[in-house]
Design a protein around this motif. Structure first.
Motif, PDB file in Angstrom:
ATOM      1  N   ARG A  47       0.832  -1.215   0.000  1.00  0.00           N
ATOM      2  CA  ARG A  47       0.000   0.000   0.000  1.00  0.00           C
ATOM      3  C   ARG A  47       0.862   1.259   0.000  1.00  0.00           C
ATOM      4  O   ARG A  47       0.571   2.215  -0.723  1.00  0.00           O
ATOM      5  CB  ARG A  47      -0.954   0.002   1.206  1.00  0.00           C
ATOM      6  N   THR A  48       1.932   1.260   0.775  1.00  0.00           N
ATOM      7  CA  THR A  48       2.854   2.392   0.784  1.00  0.00           C
ATOM      8  C   THR A  48       3.431   2.609  -0.607  1.00  0.00           C
ATOM      9  O   THR A  48       3.481   3.738  -1.112  1.00  0.00           O
ATOM     10  CB  THR A  48       3.975   2.159   1.817  1.00  0.00           C
ATOM     11  N   SER A  49       3.840   1.535  -1.255  1.00  0.00           N
ATOM     12  CA  SER A  49       4.426   1.623  -2.593  1.00  0.00           C
ATOM     13  C   SER A  49       3.396   2.040  -3.635  1.00  0.00           C
ATOM     14  O   SER A  49       3.744   2.719  -4.612  1.00  0.00           O
ATOM     15  CB  SER A  49       5.062   0.284  -2.968  1.00  0.00           C
ATOM     16  N   GLN A  50       2.134   1.643  -3.455  1.00  0.00           N
ATOM     17  CA  GLN A  50       1.079   2.104  -4.357  1.00  0.00           C
ATOM     18  C   GLN A  50       0.940   3.622  -4.276  1.00  0.00           C
ATOM     19  O   GLN A  50       0.867   4.309  -5.299  1.00  0.00           O
ATOM     20  CB  GLN A  50      -0.258   1.452  -4.006  1.00  0.00           C
ATOM     21  N   ILE A  51       0.875   4.127  -3.066  1.00  0.00           N
ATOM     22  CA  ILE A  51       0.717   5.573  -2.878  1.00  0.00           C
ATOM     23  C   ILE A  51       1.889   6.327  -3.480  1.00  0.00           C
ATOM     24  O   ILE A  51       1.706   7.369  -4.123  1.00  0.00           O
ATOM     25  CB  ILE A  51       0.557   5.903  -1.378  1.00  0.00           C
ATOM     26  N   ASN A  52       3.088   5.803  -3.303  1.00  0.00           N
ATOM     27  CA  ASN A  52       4.289   6.469  -3.800  1.00  0.00           C
ATOM     28  C   ASN A  52       4.553   6.210  -5.288  1.00  0.00           C
ATOM     29  O   ASN A  52       5.409   6.863  -5.881  1.00  0.00           O
ATOM     30  CB  ASN A  52       5.512   6.047  -2.986  1.00  0.00           C
ATOM     31  N   GLY A  53       3.840   5.266  -5.876  1.00  0.00           N
ATOM     32  CA  GLY A  53       4.036   4.963  -7.289  1.00  0.00           C
ATOM     33  C   GLY A  53       5.356   4.287  -7.581  1.00  0.00           C
ATOM     34  O   GLY A  53       5.972   4.544  -8.612  1.00  0.00           O
ATOM     35  N   LEU A  58       6.517  -2.368  -5.687  1.00  0.00           N
ATOM     36  CA  LEU A  58       5.223  -3.029  -5.864  1.00  0.00           C
ATOM     37  C   LEU A  58       5.405  -4.446  -6.378  1.00  0.00           C
ATOM     38  O   LEU A  58       4.802  -5.391  -5.860  1.00  0.00           O
ATOM     39  CB  LEU A  58       4.333  -2.236  -6.830  1.00  0.00           C
ATOM     40  N   ARG A  59       6.218  -4.594  -7.399  1.00  0.00           N
ATOM     41  CA  ARG A  59       6.457  -5.926  -7.947  1.00  0.00           C
ATOM     42  C   ARG A  59       7.100  -6.833  -6.897  1.00  0.00           C
ATOM     43  O   ARG A  59       6.654  -7.966  -6.678  1.00  0.00           O
ATOM     44  CB  ARG A  59       7.347  -5.844  -9.184  1.00  0.00           C
ATOM     45  N   ALA A  76      -5.553  -7.245  -4.962  1.00  0.00           N
ATOM     46  CA  ALA A  76      -6.239  -6.551  -6.054  1.00  0.00           C
ATOM     47  C   ALA A  76      -7.082  -5.380  -5.563  1.00  0.00           C
ATOM     48  O   ALA A  76      -7.168  -4.350  -6.230  1.00  0.00           O
ATOM     49  CB  ALA A  76      -7.118  -7.537  -6.827  1.00  0.00           C
ATOM     50  N   VAL A  77      -7.702  -5.518  -4.387  1.00  0.00           N
ATOM     51  CA  VAL A  77      -8.588  -4.458  -3.889  1.00  0.00           C
ATOM     52  C   VAL A  77      -7.912  -3.547  -2.864  1.00  0.00           C
ATOM     53  O   VAL A  77      -8.562  -2.672  -2.292  1.00  0.00           O
ATOM     54  CB  VAL A  77      -9.905  -5.036  -3.303  1.00  0.00           C
ATOM     55  N   LEU A  78      -6.632  -3.720  -2.669  1.00  0.00           N
ATOM     56  CA  LEU A  78      -5.934  -2.965  -1.631  1.00  0.00           C
ATOM     57  C   LEU A  78      -6.110  -1.446  -1.746  1.00  0.00           C
ATOM     58  O   LEU A  78      -6.322  -0.789  -0.722  1.00  0.00           O
ATOM     59  CB  LEU A  78      -4.450  -3.354  -1.598  1.00  0.00           C
ATOM     60  N   PRO A  79      -6.079  -0.853  -2.941  1.00  0.00           N
ATOM     61  CA  PRO A  79      -6.293   0.602  -3.002  1.00  0.00           C
ATOM     62  C   PRO A  79      -7.684   1.025  -2.508  1.00  0.00           C
ATOM     63  O   PRO A  79      -7.874   2.174  -2.128  1.00  0.00           O
ATOM     64  CB  PRO A  79      -6.117   0.933  -4.488  1.00  0.00           C
ATOM     65  N   ALA A  80      -8.635   0.105  -2.510  1.00  0.00           N
ATOM     66  CA  ALA A  80     -10.005   0.394  -2.067  1.00  0.00           C
ATOM     67  C   ALA A  80     -10.348  -0.419  -0.818  1.00  0.00           C
ATOM     68  O   ALA A  80     -11.495  -0.832  -0.625  1.00  0.00           O
ATOM     69  CB  ALA A  80     -10.985   0.086  -3.201  1.00  0.00           C
ATOM     70  N   ASN A 137       8.786   3.731   2.904  1.00  0.00           N
ATOM     71  CA  ASN A 137       8.861   5.022   2.236  1.00  0.00           C
ATOM     72  C   ASN A 137      10.302   5.329   1.827  1.00  0.00           C
ATOM     73  O   ASN A 137      10.541   5.863   0.737  1.00  0.00           O
ATOM     74  CB  ASN A 137       8.295   6.128   3.137  1.00  0.00           C
ATOM     75  N   ALA A 138      11.254   4.997   2.675  1.00  0.00           N
ATOM     76  CA  ALA A 138      12.665   5.220   2.338  1.00  0.00           C
ATOM     77  C   ALA A 138      13.076   4.358   1.145  1.00  0.00           C
ATOM     78  O   ALA A 138      13.724   4.853   0.202  1.00  0.00           O
ATOM     79  CB  ALA A 138      13.552   4.931   3.541  1.00  0.00           C
ATOM     80  N   PHE A 139      12.701   3.078   1.158  1.00  0.00           N
ATOM     81  CA  PHE A 139      13.033   2.210   0.022  1.00  0.00           C
ATOM     82  C   PHE A 139      12.391   2.719  -1.267  1.00  0.00           C
ATOM     83  O   PHE A 139      13.017   2.685  -2.334  1.00  0.00           O
ATOM     84  CB  PHE A 139      12.582   0.769   0.279  1.00  0.00           C
ATOM     85  N   ASN A 140      11.145   3.179  -1.188  1.00  0.00           N
ATOM     86  CA  ASN A 140      10.488   3.732  -2.379  1.00  0.00           C
ATOM     87  C   ASN A 140      11.289   4.888  -2.940  1.00  0.00           C
ATOM     88  O   ASN A 140      11.475   5.012  -4.155  1.00  0.00           O
ATOM     89  CB  ASN A 140       9.074   4.220  -2.053  1.00  0.00           C
ATOM     90  N   ARG A 141      11.774   5.745  -2.074  1.00  0.00           N
ATOM     91  CA  ARG A 141      12.527   6.902  -2.527  1.00  0.00           C
ATOM     92  C   ARG A 141      13.875   6.521  -3.139  1.00  0.00           C
ATOM     93  O   ARG A 141      14.324   7.137  -4.113  1.00  0.00           O
ATOM     94  CB  ARG A 141      12.668   7.913  -1.397  1.00  0.00           C
ATOM     95  N   VAL A 142      14.503   5.499  -2.588  1.00  0.00           N
ATOM     96  CA  VAL A 142      15.754   5.002  -3.173  1.00  0.00           C
ATOM     97  C   VAL A 142      15.484   4.458  -4.579  1.00  0.00           C
ATOM     98  O   VAL A 142      16.177   4.810  -5.542  1.00  0.00           O
ATOM     99  CB  VAL A 142      16.391   3.914  -2.281  1.00  0.00           C
TER     100      VAL A 142
END
Length: 151
Positions: A47-53, A58-59, A76-80, A137-142
């Protein structure tokens, strides 16, 4: 997305990246010790990675969640997640807090978001969710900064 070559900051400064990996392991151990389901930990990462794109994360974490036995429908429904019956009260409290932490620039972690989590989660669980999400969030940014490829 540009095609400009990027420095892989994890490879460029490997000690910092190794410290982030160690922090991630500690956060996961604390989450399990606090009684959080390992599948929920993966859902928080997703979910964190979805928000951060962050496609790379995500994979990675979708594969990890499936390998650990997560239901593909929940992913599949995690964003909702608020609109489904797939998630327990614990899952909902953790996901709400995860979103508030990830979207901190939109108004900090509001009292209502925090209180909603604290009403369901123990103090150890609130701390564990907070660390899992902070590290993710840190990993997403890296990954995003370095343009980790997903092909």
């Amino acid at each position: 997305m540009t095609t400009t070559q990027r420095v892989d900051i994890g490879k460029q400064q490997p000690n910092a990246y190794k410290a982030l990996i160690a922090l991630s392991g500690e956060a996961e151990n604390n989450a399990v010790s606090a009684g959080l389901d390992p599948l929920l930990v993966e859902l928080l990462r997703i979910r964190t990675s979805q928000i951060n794109g962050c496609a790379f994360c995500l994979r990675l974490h979708t594969r990890d969640a499936l390998r650990k036995g997560e239901n593909p429908d929940r992913i599949a429904v995690l964003p909702a997640w608020r609109e489904t019956g797939y998630f327990s009260d614990t899952d909902r409290a953790a996901l709400g807090l995860a979103e508030a932490i990830t979207l901190v620039a939109d108004g900090h972690v509001g009292d209502a978001d925090y209180a909603g989590a604290a009403a369901v989660l123990t103090d150890d669980q609130v701390a564990a969710v907070s660390w899992i999400v902070t590290v993710m969030n840190a990993f997403n940014r890296v990954a995003i900064t370095s343009r980790y490829t997903v092909a």
